[in-house]
Design an enzyme around this catalytic site. Structure first.
Site, PDB file in Angstrom:
ATOM      1  CG  HIS A 268      -2.070   0.844   1.264  1.00  7.23           C
ATOM      2  ND1 HIS A 268      -2.431   1.663   0.229  1.00  7.23           N
ATOM      3  CD2 HIS A 268      -2.968   1.115   2.267  1.00  7.23           C
ATOM      4  CE1 HIS A 268      -3.488   2.394   0.580  1.00  7.23           C
ATOM      5  NE2 HIS A 268      -3.830   2.072   1.815  1.00  7.23           N
ATOM      6  CG  HIS A 307      -4.337   0.536  -8.212  1.00  2.46           C
ATOM      7  ND1 HIS A 307      -5.656   0.520  -7.862  1.00  2.46           N
ATOM      8  CD2 HIS A 307      -3.721   1.397  -7.372  1.00  2.46           C
ATOM      9  CE1 HIS A 307      -5.836   1.348  -6.860  1.00  2.46           C
ATOM     10  NE2 HIS A 307      -4.681   1.895  -6.532  1.00  2.46           N
ATOM     11  CG  ASP A 363       2.980   4.350  -4.120  1.00  2.00           C
ATOM     12  OD1 ASP A 363       2.976   5.495  -3.672  1.00  2.00           O
ATOM     13  OD2 ASP A 363       2.241   3.447  -3.712  1.00  2.00           O
TER      14      ASP A 363
HETATM   15  N1  CMC Z   1       4.435  -7.218 -10.327  1.00  2.00           N
HETATM   16  C1  CMC Z   1       4.304  -8.420 -10.925  1.00  2.00           C
HETATM   17  N2  CMC Z   1       3.140  -9.070 -11.016  1.00  2.00           N
HETATM   18  C2  CMC Z   1       2.067  -8.492 -10.464  1.00  2.00           C
HETATM   19  C3  CMC Z   1       2.130  -7.230  -9.830  1.00  2.00           C
HETATM   20  C4  CMC Z   1       3.380  -6.592  -9.784  1.00  2.00           C
HETATM   21  N3  CMC Z   1       3.505  -5.407  -9.202  1.00  2.00           N
HETATM   22  N4  CMC Z   1       0.910  -6.895  -9.380  1.00  2.00           N
HETATM   23  C5  CMC Z   1       0.108  -7.898  -9.709  1.00  2.00           C
HETATM   24  N5  CMC Z   1       0.807  -8.865 -10.370  1.00  2.00           N
HETATM   25  C6  CMC Z   1       0.276 -10.104 -10.960  1.00  2.00           C
HETATM   26  C7  CMC Z   1      -0.021 -11.139  -9.881  1.00  2.00           C
HETATM   27  O1  CMC Z   1       1.084 -11.973  -9.654  1.00  2.00           O
HETATM   28  C8  CMC Z   1      -1.178 -11.871 -10.499  1.00  2.00           C
HETATM   29  O2  CMC Z   1      -0.683 -12.710 -11.500  1.00  2.00           O
HETATM   30  P1  CMC Z   1      -1.337 -14.191 -11.690  1.00  2.00           P
HETATM   31  O3  CMC Z   1      -2.735 -13.914 -12.159  1.00  2.00           O
HETATM   32  O4  CMC Z   1      -0.471 -14.860 -12.685  1.00  2.00           O
HETATM   33  O5  CMC Z   1      -1.299 -14.840 -10.337  1.00  2.00           O
HETATM   34  C9  CMC Z   1      -1.956 -10.769 -11.226  1.00  2.00           C
HETATM   35  O6  CMC Z   1      -0.982  -9.772 -11.556  1.00  2.00           O
HETATM   36  C10 CMC Z   1      -3.059 -10.138 -10.383  1.00  2.00           C
HETATM   37  O7  CMC Z   1      -2.482  -9.720  -9.152  1.00  2.00           O
HETATM   38  P2  CMC Z   1      -3.261  -9.631  -7.780  1.00  2.00           P
HETATM   39  O8  CMC Z   1      -2.290  -9.828  -6.665  1.00  2.00           O
HETATM   40  O9  CMC Z   1      -4.462 -10.546  -7.834  1.00  2.00           O
HETATM   41  O10 CMC Z   1      -3.771  -8.155  -7.828  1.00  2.00           O
HETATM   42  P3  CMC Z   1      -4.336  -7.357  -6.583  1.00  2.00           P
HETATM   43  O11 CMC Z   1      -5.421  -6.493  -7.122  1.00  2.00           O
HETATM   44  O12 CMC Z   1      -4.681  -8.260  -5.474  1.00  2.00           O
HETATM   45  O13 CMC Z   1      -3.093  -6.495  -6.102  1.00  2.00           O
HETATM   46  C11 CMC Z   1      -1.571  -4.721  -5.781  1.00  2.00           C
HETATM   47  C12 CMC Z   1      -2.968  -5.119  -6.308  1.00  2.00           C
HETATM   48  C13 CMC Z   1      -1.432  -3.219  -5.871  1.00  2.00           C
HETATM   49  C14 CMC Z   1      -1.456  -5.164  -4.313  1.00  2.00           C
HETATM   50  C15 CMC Z   1      -0.504  -5.432  -6.641  1.00  2.00           C
HETATM   51  O14 CMC Z   1      -0.614  -5.030  -8.001  1.00  2.00           O
HETATM   52  C16 CMC Z   1       0.923  -5.187  -6.119  1.00  2.00           C
HETATM   53  O15 CMC Z   1       1.379  -5.920  -5.252  1.00  2.00           O
HETATM   54  N6  CMC Z   1       1.638  -4.160  -6.690  1.00  2.00           N
HETATM   55  C17 CMC Z   1       2.962  -3.831  -6.191  1.00  2.00           C
HETATM   56  C18 CMC Z   1       2.835  -2.982  -4.933  1.00  2.00           C
HETATM   57  C19 CMC Z   1       2.387  -1.560  -5.262  1.00  2.00           C
HETATM   58  O16 CMC Z   1       2.908  -0.924  -6.154  1.00  2.00           O
HETATM   59  N7  CMC Z   1       1.425  -1.081  -4.453  1.00  2.00           N
HETATM   60  C20 CMC Z   1       0.951   0.322  -4.568  1.00  2.00           C
HETATM   61  C21 CMC Z   1      -0.481   0.375  -4.985  1.00  2.00           C
HETATM   62  S1  CMC Z   1      -0.987   2.023  -5.457  1.00  2.00           S
HETATM   63  C22 CMC Z   1      -0.902   2.982  -4.050  1.00  2.00           C
HETATM   64  C23 CMC Z   1      -1.695   2.469  -2.907  1.00  2.00           C
HETATM   65  O17 CMC Z   1      -2.826   2.048  -3.020  1.00  2.00           O
HETATM   66  O18 CMC Z   1      -1.154   2.533  -1.801  1.00  2.00           O
END
Ligand code: CMC
Length: 428
Positions: A268, A307, A363
């Site tokens: 986050h 996201h 970010d």
């Molecule tokens: N790098 C590589 N793969 C990713 C990433 C990433 N940053 N984010 C998602 N994926 C992949 C994930 O492995 C999954 O692949 P598969 O379907 O093969 O298993 C797919 O994309 C869907 O991911 P998810 O985990 O189901 O997506 P989510 O909606 O639960 O997670 C998130 C959203 C923001 C937690 C995630 O994208 C992430 O961990 N990003 C990196 C951390 C980040 O930059 N966070 C800041 C968010 S914006 C500011 C805020 O809200 O604070």
């Protein structure tokens, strides 16, 4: 049969149910009538991490993740970033309308009048270990504030609620700056309420004893815009935490400390800190392809990418990219920018990221700007928490007066043991 209903047939019993549809949603409680027999508790919806569950009705922030749209109270984020100020946006989020001049003067006066913190809290901040993470200090200090304002527990009283809002917005930059100064072993600077909100924050962090000390207006403006971009983002993890804790009717300081703790996590608000560490680890543009391969193998995530809501370019990242150039004209460019731009280019051409709709989020570039402005990396989540407080407070206030809200209390699907008898220790 009304068109605005959903017909559900339970194949276990053959019974059909008409469930009303309102605002493209069905009420989860309407599923409870679906039972196999009278003893059945009734159907629930199962939604870990609330991926498809609306927990409230809100009028504050609108996001269309597919189109990359973000609006506060109907105003596009691009217009607010260009024309407004953080304090004005905070007013807009909390009260629903842009203030007129008189309202704005009163509002900024009230907030800036509440920038001082109690000396006992100042002393409390001084006793953290010399290398304490500033976000940990901030979270604890916010929680400690509740002990100074006992009346804040009576948050259903409108006058009391308003006062806590001024206090929180006023005191947060002071506590954040004190956390920073403690970390670098410098004396605390007390607030100067004659300065603007962001300029005063920079002053408290920065000033030593220079005779000709002046805040650089470009940097103060850039930080103000970054504050606008971070002010609210509807029901994200920390905001949902604020609402959940606040729903128990605890005072807003305790709820806000919990929200800030949720923000601290690397998935986050801690992501901008993680982005900087990642860019440093990559170290050179030539190392990017190998790094991306490791991400694709699932060894790690590309921080600052992806996201839950945006399946398109995060509109805040577009604005931040523009601000970066203004900041770099003052500070000189940050070499990590080249790595970030190349990383973005490679990722956006790669099927792994394209097929999963993973774009840069807010970010990805904010940390590069903060670093160019000489903020240490561990201040990044603090720089997110200060402006997000206005969103937390707006959402908390909306929740408190919403007659449909109750104490937050999800259900569970219990898959543990059936009843069994206790076995004494010596017989196990
Ligand atoms: N790098 C590589 N793969 C990713 C990433 C990433 N940053 N984010 C998602 N994926 C992949 C994930 O492995 C999954 O692949 P598969 O379907 O093969 O298993 C797919 O994309 C869907 O991911 P998810 O985990 O189901 O997506 P989510 O909606 O639960 O997670 C998130 C959203 C923001 C937690 C995630 O994208 C992430 O961990 N990003 C990196 C951390 C980040 O930059 N966070 C800041 C968010 S914006 C500011 C805020 O809200 O604070």
């Amino acid at each position: 049969m009304s068109k605005d209903t959903l017909t559900v047939t339970d194949n276990r019993t053959g019974k059909s149910y008409q469930i009303p549809i309102e605002n493209d949603t069905i009420r989860a409680l309407d599923l409870r009538q679906i039972k196999v027999n009278d003893d059945d508790f009734g159907m629930m919806s199962y939604d870990p991490a609330y991926q498809n569950t609306a927990s409230c009705k809100s009028q504050i922030t609108y996001i269309d993740g597919g189109k990359g749209i973000l609006r506060y109270r109907g105003y596009p984020i691009e217009q607010l970033a260009e024309h407004s100020s953080y304090l004005e946006v905070a007013y807009l989020l909390i009260y629903g309308e842009l203030p007129n001049q008189e309202q704005f003067d009163y509002w900024s006066n009230r907030v800036m009048r509440h920038t001082y913190i109690h000396e006992s809290l100042t002393q409390l901040m001084r006793v953290f270990r010399y290398d304490a993470h500033p976000m940990g200090m901030l979270i604890s200090s916010i929680a400690a504030l509740s002990t100074f304002h006992a009346e804040a527990g009576n948050c259903l009283d409108d006058t009391i609620r308003q006062k806590q809002i001024w206090r929180i917005l006023g005191k947060l930059p002071t506590m954040a700056a004190f956390a920073y100064r403690h970390r670098i072993g410098r004396p605390f600077n007390y607030p100067d309420s004659t300065m603007g909100y962001t300029a005063n924050f920079l002053y408290m962090m920065d000033y030593m004893n220079e005779r000709d000390y002046e805040i650089n207006p470009v940097l103060a403006k850039a930080l103000d815009v970054l504050f606008i971009l971070h002010a609210d983002h509807e029901q994200n993890c920390s905001t949902s935490t604020m609402r959940a804790i606040g729903s128990s009717r605890v005072d807003p300081y305790s709820a806000l400390a919990g929200a800030a703790a949720a923000l601290y996590g690397p998935l986050h608000g801690g992501a901008n800190e993680a982005v900087l560490r990642m860019l440093n680890e990559i170290g050179d543009v030539k190392n990017i392809p190998a790094y991306v391969e490791r991400v694709k193998k699932g060894e790690m995530r590309l921080m600052g990418f992806g996201h839950r809501v945006y399946k398109n370019y995060d509109p805040r990242a577009t604005i931040i990219k523009k601000i970066a150039h203004q900041v770099f004209e003052v500070t000189g460019t940050n070499p990590l920018l080249d790595i970030a731009l190349e990383l973005e280019r490679i990722a956006l051409e790669d099927d792994y990221f394209v097929s999963r709709k993973l774009y840069p989020n807010v970010d990805f570039y904010s940390g590069i700007i903060y670093q160019a402005m000489r903020f240490p990396v561990d201040m990044f989540p603090v720089l997110f928490a200060i402006p997000r407080a206005s969103g937390w407070l707006a959402q908390w206030s909306e929740m408190l007066v919403d007659p449909e809200q109750r104490i937050a209390r999800p259900r569970q699907v219990y898959l543990g043991s059936e009843q069994r008898d206790y076995v004494p220790l010596e017989q196990r």
